[in-house]
Design a protein around this motif. Structure first.
Motif, mmCIF file in Angstrom:
data_model
loop_
_atom_site.group_PDB
_atom_site.id
_atom_site.type_symbol
_atom_site.label_atom_id
_atom_site.label_comp_id
_atom_site.label_asym_id
_atom_site.label_seq_id
_atom_site.Cartn_x
_atom_site.Cartn_y
_atom_site.Cartn_z
ATOM 1 N N GLY A 57 54.706 -32.280 33.574
ATOM 2 C CA GLY A 57 54.634 -31.788 32.200
ATOM 3 C C GLY A 57 53.272 -31.228 31.850
ATOM 4 O O GLY A 57 53.154 -30.185 31.209
ATOM 5 N N ALA A 58 52.208 -31.918 32.292
ATOM 6 C CA ALA A 58 50.844 -31.458 32.014
ATOM 7 C C ALA A 58 50.560 -30.144 32.732
ATOM 8 O O ALA A 58 49.992 -29.209 32.149
ATOM 9 N N LEU A 59 50.973 -30.043 33.995
ATOM 10 C CA LEU A 59 50.734 -28.821 34.762
ATOM 11 C C LEU A 59 51.573 -27.657 34.234
ATOM 12 O O LEU A 59 51.094 -26.521 34.183
ATOM 13 N N ASP A 60 52.793 -27.946 33.830
ATOM 14 C CA ASP A 60 53.625 -26.888 33.234
ATOM 15 C C ASP A 60 53.006 -26.375 31.941
ATOM 16 O O ASP A 60 53.025 -25.170 31.660
ATOM 17 N N ASP A 61 52.430 -27.287 31.155
ATOM 18 C CA ASP A 61 51.787 -26.882 29.914
ATOM 19 C C ASP A 61 50.548 -26.036 30.195
ATOM 20 O O ASP A 61 50.301 -25.040 29.515
ATOM 21 N N TYR A 79 49.440 -34.893 43.534
ATOM 22 C CA TYR A 79 50.688 -34.298 43.038
ATOM 23 C C TYR A 79 50.726 -32.804 43.380
ATOM 24 O O TYR A 79 51.739 -32.300 43.860
ATOM 25 N N ILE A 80 49.623 -32.112 43.146
ATOM 26 C CA ILE A 80 49.558 -30.682 43.451
ATOM 27 C C ILE A 80 49.719 -30.465 44.959
ATOM 28 O O ILE A 80 50.416 -29.535 45.384
ATOM 29 N N GLU A 81 49.134 -31.316 45.750
ATOM 30 C CA GLU A 81 49.251 -31.203 47.216
ATOM 31 C C GLU A 81 50.707 -31.359 47.656
ATOM 32 O O GLU A 81 51.170 -30.655 48.555
ATOM 33 N N ARG A 82 51.437 -32.259 47.024
ATOM 34 C CA ARG A 82 52.850 -32.494 47.367
ATOM 35 C C ARG A 82 53.788 -31.451 46.778
ATOM 36 O O ARG A 82 54.934 -31.348 47.216
ATOM 37 N N HIS A 83 53.312 -30.712 45.774
ATOM 38 C CA HIS A 83 54.145 -29.719 45.088
ATOM 39 C C HIS A 83 53.419 -28.368 45.095
ATOM 40 O O HIS A 83 52.736 -28.021 44.131
ATOM 41 N N PRO A 84 53.555 -27.638 46.182
ATOM 42 C CA PRO A 84 52.798 -26.387 46.351
ATOM 43 C C PRO A 84 53.067 -25.327 45.273
ATOM 44 O O PRO A 84 52.278 -24.408 45.117
ATOM 45 N N GLU A 85 54.129 -25.497 44.519
ATOM 46 C CA GLU A 85 54.396 -24.546 43.431
ATOM 47 C C GLU A 85 53.326 -24.602 42.347
ATOM 48 O O GLU A 85 53.268 -23.719 41.471
ATOM 49 N N TYR A 86 52.464 -25.613 42.378
ATOM 50 C CA TYR A 86 51.379 -25.732 41.396
ATOM 51 C C TYR A 86 50.010 -25.334 41.959
ATOM 52 O O TYR A 86 49.033 -25.320 41.233
ATOM 53 N N LYS A 87 49.938 -25.012 43.232
ATOM 54 C CA LYS A 87 48.644 -24.665 43.853
ATOM 55 C C LYS A 87 48.004 -23.452 43.223
ATOM 56 O O LYS A 87 46.778 -23.325 43.231
ATOM 57 N N ASP A 88 48.798 -22.542 42.677
ATOM 58 C CA ASP A 88 48.229 -21.342 42.046
ATOM 59 C C ASP A 88 47.410 -21.681 40.805
ATOM 60 O O ASP A 88 46.630 -20.847 40.343
ATOM 61 N N LEU A 89 47.558 -22.884 40.278
ATOM 62 C CA LEU A 89 46.811 -23.277 39.078
ATOM 63 C C LEU A 89 45.371 -23.665 39.399
ATOM 64 O O LEU A 89 44.529 -23.714 38.498
ATOM 65 N N THR A 90 45.087 -23.956 40.659
ATOM 66 C CA THR A 90 43.748 -24.426 41.023
ATOM 67 C C THR A 90 42.851 -23.284 41.456
ATOM 68 O O THR A 90 43.284 -22.193 41.740
#
Length: 90
Positions: A57-61, A79-90
């Protein structure tokens, strides 16, 4: 889980309340990015996916707000490491 993650800007943290307990992901705004510094899930909520729901929820926001993320907190980083769909946020 039907609970909703909310951004409590007054306390600089995302919150997810389940029953009477609240999990939090504390952050600081640094150079326009959201730096997650600490995540805490109460023992009564441990093992129920609450931490993952909070991180998601925090990353989606952050994504919706167009913010980059600095994962200083080990939980958010993992969490980001396990869910590569969020790597673009870093």
């Amino acid at each position: 889980m039907d609970a909703k993650v909310r951004n409590n800007t007054a306390h600089s943290r995302y919150e997810l309340t389940v029953d009477d307990a609240t999990a939090v992901a504390v952050y600081e705004i640094r150079d326009g990015a959201i730096a997650f510094t600490h995540t805490e899930v109460p023992r009564s909520l441990s093992g129920q996916g609450v931490g993952s729901a909070l991180a998601r929820g925090a990353l989606d926001d952050a994504r919706a707000a167009g913010k980059k993320v600095v994962p200083l907190c080990s939980f958010i980083a993992a969490y980001i490491e396990r869910h590569p769909e969020y790597k673009d946020l870093t």
